[in-house]
Design a protein around this motif. Structure first.
Motif, PDB file in Angstrom:
ATOM      1  N   SER A  79      -2.529   2.738  12.967  1.00 64.47           N
ATOM      2  CA  SER A  79      -2.943   1.984  14.151  1.00 64.47           C
ATOM      3  C   SER A  79      -2.720   0.499  13.906  1.00 64.47           C
ATOM      4  CB  SER A  79      -4.418   2.244  14.483  1.00 64.47           C
ATOM      5  OG  SER A  79      -5.251   1.736  13.445  1.00 64.47           O
ATOM      6  N   LEU A  80      -2.842  -0.272  14.987  1.00 59.29           N
ATOM      7  CA  LEU A  80      -2.727  -1.722  14.868  1.00 59.29           C
ATOM      8  C   LEU A  80      -3.988  -2.285  14.212  1.00 59.29           C
ATOM      9  CD1 LEU A  80      -1.254  -2.585  18.384  1.00 59.29           C
ATOM     10  CD2 LEU A  80      -0.030  -2.536  16.210  1.00 59.29           C
ATOM     11  N   PRO A  81      -3.888  -3.428  13.561  1.00 58.95           N
ATOM     12  CA  PRO A  81      -5.096  -4.031  12.968  1.00 58.95           C
ATOM     13  C   PRO A  81      -6.056  -4.467  14.071  1.00 58.95           C
ATOM     14  CG  PRO A  81      -3.244  -5.549  12.841  1.00 58.95           C
ATOM     15  CD  PRO A  81      -2.681  -4.237  13.303  1.00 58.95           C
ATOM     16  N   PRO A  82      -7.348  -4.580  13.769  1.00 55.53           N
ATOM     17  CA  PRO A  82      -8.323  -4.981  14.786  1.00 55.53           C
ATOM     18  C   PRO A  82      -8.200  -6.464  15.125  1.00 55.53           C
ATOM     19  CG  PRO A  82      -9.372  -4.811  12.652  1.00 55.53           C
ATOM     20  CD  PRO A  82      -7.969  -4.327  12.465  1.00 55.53           C
ATOM     21  N   GLU A  83      -8.943  -6.881  16.151  1.00 55.90           N
ATOM     22  CA  GLU A  83      -9.006  -8.280  16.545  1.00 55.90           C
ATOM     23  C   GLU A  83     -10.450  -8.761  16.421  1.00 55.90           C
ATOM     24  OE1 GLU A  83      -6.738  -9.537  20.095  1.00 55.90           O
ATOM     25  OE2 GLU A  83      -6.299  -7.408  20.358  1.00 55.90           O
ATOM     26  N   CYS A  84     -10.602 -10.044  16.190  1.00 52.07           N
ATOM     27  CA  CYS A  84     -11.931 -10.651  16.120  1.00 52.07           C
ATOM     28  C   CYS A  84     -12.106 -11.584  17.316  1.00 52.07           C
ATOM     29  CB  CYS A  84     -12.107 -11.412  14.803  1.00 52.07           C
ATOM     30  SG  CYS A  84     -12.136 -10.335  13.346  1.00 52.07           S
ATOM     31  N   LYS A  85     -13.066 -11.277  18.173  1.00 49.34           N
ATOM     32  CA  LYS A  85     -13.311 -12.051  19.389  1.00 49.34           C
ATOM     33  C   LYS A  85     -14.613 -12.831  19.273  1.00 49.34           C
ATOM     34  CE  LYS A  85      -9.784 -10.549  21.860  1.00 49.34           C
ATOM     35  NZ  LYS A  85      -8.732 -11.456  22.356  1.00 49.34           N
ATOM     36  N   ASP A  86     -14.596 -14.012  19.876  1.00 45.36           N
ATOM     37  CA  ASP A  86     -15.801 -14.849  19.918  1.00 45.36           C
ATOM     38  C   ASP A  86     -16.882 -14.137  20.720  1.00 45.36           C
ATOM     39  OD1 ASP A  86     -17.759 -16.814  20.387  1.00 45.36           O
ATOM     40  OD2 ASP A  86     -16.269 -18.400  20.142  1.00 45.36           O
ATOM     41  N   VAL A  87     -18.083 -14.089  20.177  1.00 44.90           N
ATOM     42  CA  VAL A  87     -19.180 -13.403  20.853  1.00 44.90           C
ATOM     43  C   VAL A  87     -19.464 -14.017  22.209  1.00 44.90           C
ATOM     44  CG1 VAL A  87     -21.617 -12.811  20.688  1.00 44.90           C
ATOM     45  CG2 VAL A  87     -20.186 -12.727  18.650  1.00 44.90           C
ATOM     46  N   PRO A 125       0.820  -1.213   0.000  1.00 47.69           N
ATOM     47  CA  PRO A 125       0.000   0.000   0.000  1.00 47.69           C
ATOM     48  C   PRO A 125       0.854   1.264   0.000  1.00 47.69           C
ATOM     49  CG  PRO A 125      -0.786  -1.579   1.632  1.00 47.69           C
ATOM     50  CD  PRO A 125       0.534  -2.081   1.144  1.00 47.69           C
ATOM     51  N   GLU A 126       0.428   2.253  -0.766  1.00 47.09           N
ATOM     52  CA  GLU A 126       1.127   3.528  -0.829  1.00 47.09           C
ATOM     53  C   GLU A 126       0.539   4.509   0.175  1.00 47.09           C
ATOM     54  OE1 GLU A 126       0.768   4.736  -4.866  1.00 47.09           O
ATOM     55  OE2 GLU A 126       2.223   3.263  -5.618  1.00 47.09           O
ATOM     56  N   TYR A 127       1.212   5.645   0.312  1.00 43.80           N
ATOM     57  CA  TYR A 127       0.772   6.677   1.246  1.00 43.80           C
ATOM     58  C   TYR A 127      -0.697   7.024   1.000  1.00 43.80           C
ATOM     59  CZ  TYR A 127       0.004  11.463   2.844  1.00 43.80           C
ATOM     60  OH  TYR A 127      -0.530  12.595   3.411  1.00 43.80           O
ATOM     61  N   GLY A 128      -1.477   7.010   2.089  1.00 42.54           N
ATOM     62  CA  GLY A 128      -2.904   7.297   1.994  1.00 42.54           C
ATOM     63  C   GLY A 128      -3.767   6.080   1.728  1.00 42.54           C
ATOM     64  N   GLY A 129      -3.162   4.923   1.432  1.00 37.25           N
ATOM     65  CA  GLY A 129      -3.934   3.720   1.174  1.00 37.25           C
ATOM     66  C   GLY A 129      -4.625   3.206   2.434  1.00 37.25           C
ATOM     67  N   VAL A 130      -5.866   2.755   2.281  1.00 38.57           N
ATOM     68  CA  VAL A 130      -6.673   2.295   3.422  1.00 38.57           C
ATOM     69  C   VAL A 130      -6.976   0.803   3.270  1.00 38.57           C
ATOM     70  CG1 VAL A 130      -8.864   2.546   4.655  1.00 38.57           C
ATOM     71  CG2 VAL A 130      -7.704   4.567   3.733  1.00 38.57           C
ATOM     72  N   ILE A 131      -6.828   0.073   4.388  1.00 35.79           N
ATOM     73  CA  ILE A 131      -7.135  -1.367   4.430  1.00 35.79           C
ATOM     74  C   ILE A 131      -8.277  -1.562   5.411  1.00 35.79           C
ATOM     75  CG2 ILE A 131      -6.274  -3.643   5.073  1.00 35.79           C
ATOM     76  CD1 ILE A 131      -3.868  -0.937   3.991  1.00 35.79           C
ATOM     77  N   GLN A 132      -9.352  -2.219   4.970  1.00 41.41           N
ATOM     78  CA  GLN A 132     -10.512  -2.466   5.826  1.00 41.41           C
ATOM     79  C   GLN A 132     -10.625  -3.955   6.152  1.00 41.41           C
ATOM     80  OE1 GLN A 132     -14.153  -0.815   4.385  1.00 41.41           O
ATOM     81  NE2 GLN A 132     -13.462   1.306   4.571  1.00 41.41           N
ATOM     82  N   TYR A 133     -11.052  -4.237   7.397  1.00 45.95           N
ATOM     83  CA  TYR A 133     -11.164  -5.610   7.891  1.00 45.95           C
ATOM     84  C   TYR A 133     -12.615  -5.932   8.238  1.00 45.95           C
ATOM     85  CZ  TYR A 133      -6.069  -5.584   8.431  1.00 45.95           C
ATOM     86  OH  TYR A 133      -4.710  -5.506   8.213  1.00 45.95           O
ATOM     87  N   GLY A 157     -11.524  -2.876  18.044  1.00 44.35           N
ATOM     88  CA  GLY A 157     -10.527  -1.945  17.514  1.00 44.35           C
ATOM     89  C   GLY A 157     -11.049  -1.223  16.286  1.00 44.35           C
ATOM     90  N   ASN A 158     -10.126  -0.625  15.509  1.00 54.02           N
ATOM     91  CA  ASN A 158     -10.503   0.102  14.300  1.00 54.02           C
ATOM     92  C   ASN A 158     -10.715  -0.880  13.147  1.00 54.02           C
ATOM     93  OD1 ASN A 158     -10.183   2.602  15.618  1.00 54.02           O
ATOM     94  ND2 ASN A 158      -7.997   2.619  15.182  1.00 54.02           N
ATOM     95  N   LYS A 159     -11.789  -0.686  12.434  1.00 51.12           N
ATOM     96  CA  LYS A 159     -12.077  -1.594  11.316  1.00 51.12           C
ATOM     97  C   LYS A 159     -11.189  -1.319  10.106  1.00 51.12           C
ATOM     98  CE  LYS A 159     -15.784   1.124   9.160  1.00 51.12           C
ATOM     99  NZ  LYS A 159     -17.196   1.111   8.715  1.00 51.12           N
TER     100      LYS A 159
END
Length: 295
Positions: free
Chosen positions: A196-204, A164-172, A182-184
């Motif tokens: 920021s760090l990537p988000p985490e997925c927790k069991d409901v 990814p280049e400057y300004g590129g956005v990654i969505q989870y 965390g942040n999506k």
């Protein structure tokens, strides 16, 4: 007498001719002008000889003649004037600009500056030479590392390039049954790091069973809701019960045993104090008590 006058006239003519053909010294240069190569190769500068000049490296002719003439052993005045060459502004390049603190004339330096999110490739300064600006800097876009994967989730949107280049956005996004903590989305910043760090997925279910803290103005308590358990029995008909009920039953049984033990200890001490045939008293005294009871 005749010979003397003739000889004097000849001497005067010789002096006149000699003085009229006097040579000039080698021309001296100063400032921003120099002798041409042809003039530099000459060793003698007789009467009427010319010497040519030109502007020094990095300078251009402004006005005046480049030639001087030897007359009566002296050079005529040089009228040539030169000025510094102007390199002008360097050719424009994408996302690149310059800072001109010294101007754009010969000998000046210019600082190369890249736009935000771009890094400089090549020299950071360019100098104005006789042939133009030195160096060829350029600006390259900043890139971040490959987006990190996350457990129990996927990347649903990212730039087309591998890095990814400057300004590129990654969505989870999280898989079914998991919630995102965390942040999506994360963004590639100007320093080549994600914001920021990537988000985490927790069991409901894990989140629902996690102890919660209940705070009041002066008291803070931690409570948790225990899960429902299944107890099986063949003949006693025990079915599904809440652990709170099970805990209450066990606690009640333990309390009953403790109270019974305390009562037995108190009765034993009391009987020993008063005396009894059941606790090893004197045999004669026991017989008297038995006789008394029979009467």
């Amino acid at each position: 007498m005749f010979y003397s006058n003739a000889w004097s006239k000849c001497l005067i003519c010789l002096i006149f001719l000699t003085s009229g053909n006097a040579e000039c010294p080698k021309p001296q240069v100063e400032g921003n002008v120099v002798l041409t190569n042809d003039a530099l190769l000459m060793n003698d500068f007789p009467e009427g000889e010319e010497a040519t000049f030109e502007c020094a490296n990095g300078y251009l002719k402004e006005q005046g003649s480049e030639r001087i003439t030897c007359t009566s052993g002296e050079w005529s005045t040089l009228k040539l004037t030169c000025k510094k060459k102007d390199c002008g502004a360097p050719r424009k390049m994408p996302h690149l600009s310059y800072e001109f603190k010294e101007g754009t004339l010969f000998g000046a330096s210019a600082r190369a500056i890249c736009d935000k999110g771009y890094q400089l490739m090549g020299p950071s300064y360019r100098q104005c030479y006789a042939i133009g600006w030195s160096g060829r800097p350029r600006c390259k876009v900043v890139t971040c590392d490959k987006p990190p994967e996350i457990m129990h989730g996927t990347i649903v949107e990212k730039p087309g390039k591998e890095l990814p280049e400057y300004g590129g956005v990654i969505q989870y996004s999280c898989n079914e049954g998991y919630t995102l903590i965390g942040n999506k989305s994360i963004e590639c910043t100007e320093d080549g790091e994600y914001n920021s760090l990537p988000p985490e997925c927790k069991d409901v279910n894990d989140i629902l069973l996690k102890p919660t803290t209940i705070s009041t103005s002066s008291i803070t308590t931690t409570s948790s809701v225990p899960p429902t358990i299944r107890v099986s029995g063949r003949n006693n008909g025990i079915g599904e019960h809440d652990t709170n009920a099970a805990t209450a039953v066990v606690g009640s049984g333990i309390g009953t045993v403790i109270v019974s033990l305390i009562v037995i200890v108190l009765i034993t001490r009391y009987c020993k104090r008063k005396g009894s045939y059941q606790f090893g008293e004197d045999r004669s005294r026991t017989e008297e008590l038995l006789q008394f009871q029979n009467n």
